[in-house]
Design an enzyme around this catalytic site. Sequence first.
Site, PDB file in Angstrom:
ATOM      1  N   CYS A   1       0.862  -1.179   0.000  1.00  0.00           N
ATOM      2  CA  CYS A   1       0.000   0.000   0.000  1.00  0.00           C
ATOM      3  C   CYS A   1       0.902   1.233   0.000  1.00  0.00           C
ATOM      4  CB  CYS A   1      -0.859  -0.014   1.259  1.00  0.00           C
ATOM      5  SG  CYS A   1       0.185   0.017   2.740  1.00  0.00           S
TER       6      CYS A   1
ATOM      7  N   GLU B   1       0.494  -0.707  16.433  1.00  0.00           N
ATOM      8  CA  GLU B   1      -0.361   0.441  16.060  1.00  0.00           C
ATOM      9  C   GLU B   1      -1.281   0.822  17.223  1.00  0.00           C
ATOM     10  OE1 GLU B   1      -2.509   0.262  12.287  1.00  0.00           O
ATOM     11  OE2 GLU B   1      -3.912   1.760  13.038  1.00  0.00           O
TER      12      GLU B   1
HETATM   13  C1  2E4 Z   1       1.098   0.350   9.369  1.00  0.00           C
HETATM   14  C2  2E4 Z   1      -0.246   0.350   9.462  1.00  0.00           C
HETATM   15  O1  2E4 Z   1      -0.631  -3.334  11.055  1.00  0.00           O
HETATM   16  P1  2E4 Z   1      -0.135  -4.562  10.331  1.00  0.00           P
HETATM   17  O2  2E4 Z   1       0.308  -5.618  11.306  1.00  0.00           O
HETATM   18  O3  2E4 Z   1      -1.080  -5.042   9.318  1.00  0.00           O
HETATM   19  O4  2E4 Z   1       1.189  -4.014   9.610  1.00  0.00           O
HETATM   20  P2  2E4 Z   1       2.014  -4.541   8.358  1.00  0.00           P
HETATM   21  O5  2E4 Z   1       3.397  -4.033   8.557  1.00  0.00           O
HETATM   22  O6  2E4 Z   1       1.801  -5.944   8.071  1.00  0.00           O
HETATM   23  O7  2E4 Z   1       1.354  -3.724   7.152  1.00  0.00           O
HETATM   24  C3  2E4 Z   1       1.668  -2.399   6.915  1.00  0.00           C
HETATM   25  C4  2E4 Z   1       0.996  -1.445   7.840  1.00  0.00           C
HETATM   26  C5  2E4 Z   1       1.730  -0.570   8.559  1.00  0.00           C
HETATM   27  C6  2E4 Z   1      -0.339  -1.433   7.994  1.00  0.00           C
HETATM   28  N1  2E4 Z   1      -0.949  -0.522   8.741  1.00  0.00           N
HETATM   29 FE1  SF4 Z   2      -1.002   0.797   4.438  1.00  0.00          FE
HETATM   30 FE2  SF4 Z   2      -1.501   0.701   7.016  1.00  0.00          FE
HETATM   31 FE3  SF4 Z   2      -1.289   3.019   5.828  1.00  0.00          FE
HETATM   32 FE4  SF4 Z   2      -3.373   1.439   5.347  1.00  0.00          FE
HETATM   33  S1  SF4 Z   2      -2.856   2.451   7.281  1.00  0.00           S
HETATM   34  S2  SF4 Z   2      -2.196   2.613   3.837  1.00  0.00           S
HETATM   35  S3  SF4 Z   2      -2.417  -0.585   5.442  1.00  0.00           S
HETATM   36  S4  SF4 Z   2       0.332   1.510   6.054  1.00  0.00           S
END
Ligand code: 2E4
Ligand code: SF4
Length: 316
Positions: A17, A131
């Site tokens: 993403c 998070e």
């Molecule tokens: C930050 C926020 O949060 P998740 O465990 O899904 O993190 P991941 O590093 O797998 O994915 C990216 C991300 C980072 C997603 N949301």
């Molecule tokens: Fe990617 Fe997390 Fe940001 Fe969504 S909140 S765009 S999954 S890094």
Amino acid sequence: MTKPPLALYLAAPRGFCAGVDRAIKIVEMALRKWGAPVYVRHEIVHNKFVVDRLREQGAVFVEELEDCPDDRPVIFSAHGVPKAVPAQAQARNMIYVDATCPLVSKVHIEAERHHEAGLQIIMIGHSGHPETVGTMGQLPPGEVLLVETVEDVAKVEVRDPSKLAFVTQTTLSIDDTAGIVAALRARFPQIIGPHKEDICYATTNRQEAVKAMAPKIDAMLVVGAPNSSNSRRLVEVASRAGCSYAQLVQRATEIDWRALDGITSIGITAGASAPEELVDEVIAALRTRYDVTVTEVETATENVEFKVPRALREPA
Ligand code: 2E4
Ligand code: SF4
């Protein structure tokens, strides 16, 4: 020997993403600007392959700021950090770059705004996930209460039911969260919150693509890491949408071939932190055993891009 046919449906969107793209770019640009070593607090994104590659370039991954020296730059991971972390970095006169996804930072700001308006906050999220720790850590202890389930909503003890707001983690299950939000609104009719929740566009689109594919397939492989919240949600979504075998795999070596015995169709997707090389590797592994026909199932198009912080766009 002729290989059995396999209809392979490839989810789109899948994989990286905009927040992950930006976070990885931040580490690469920091290495170029300041040279190695650059410290990174927590896995920049939850993927071993990404982390290993950056480590080879000179990034040093640590869990706490205390594990970093004062005189090297440090980067905070895409998941966000409690307020105390940049405050400590500042107190130590460290150079730091915040790679928190702007969509996570947006939730931090939302929480702060509610707090300033005198509201106590309920966060829907997974306990202990970075998070959740980061978002709750934007405010003093007790100001953000965590709920993980509908059952938690019934138990949560609030200061004043008329002065409440809610925020969520960005990578939750759309369907589970809708149930939890409904329970919150039923118990606390005056609660203030976003229109639906704070789940981001990438999480939403990847779950939607899986839902669209699930009825067509005998099995689903989700490329992603066991500590990746968004990737694990994709496995759950596939199972609930009727896919009888849905499995998270970090890479091709983790495929359980016996479980795939006799299938004629398969779906492949990847979590937001999983590089496309690993998807290619999984498809290549399937091709060694099956006569694969690939069809992409595109349920949305994405064109989101986030700029890296200005400090990195300027010379050292
Ligand atoms: C930050 C926020 O949060 P998740 O465990 O899904 O993190 P991941 O590093 O797998 O994915 C990216 C991300 C980072 C997603 N949301
Ligand atoms: Fe990617 Fe997390 Fe940001 Fe969504 S909140 S765009 S999954 S890094």
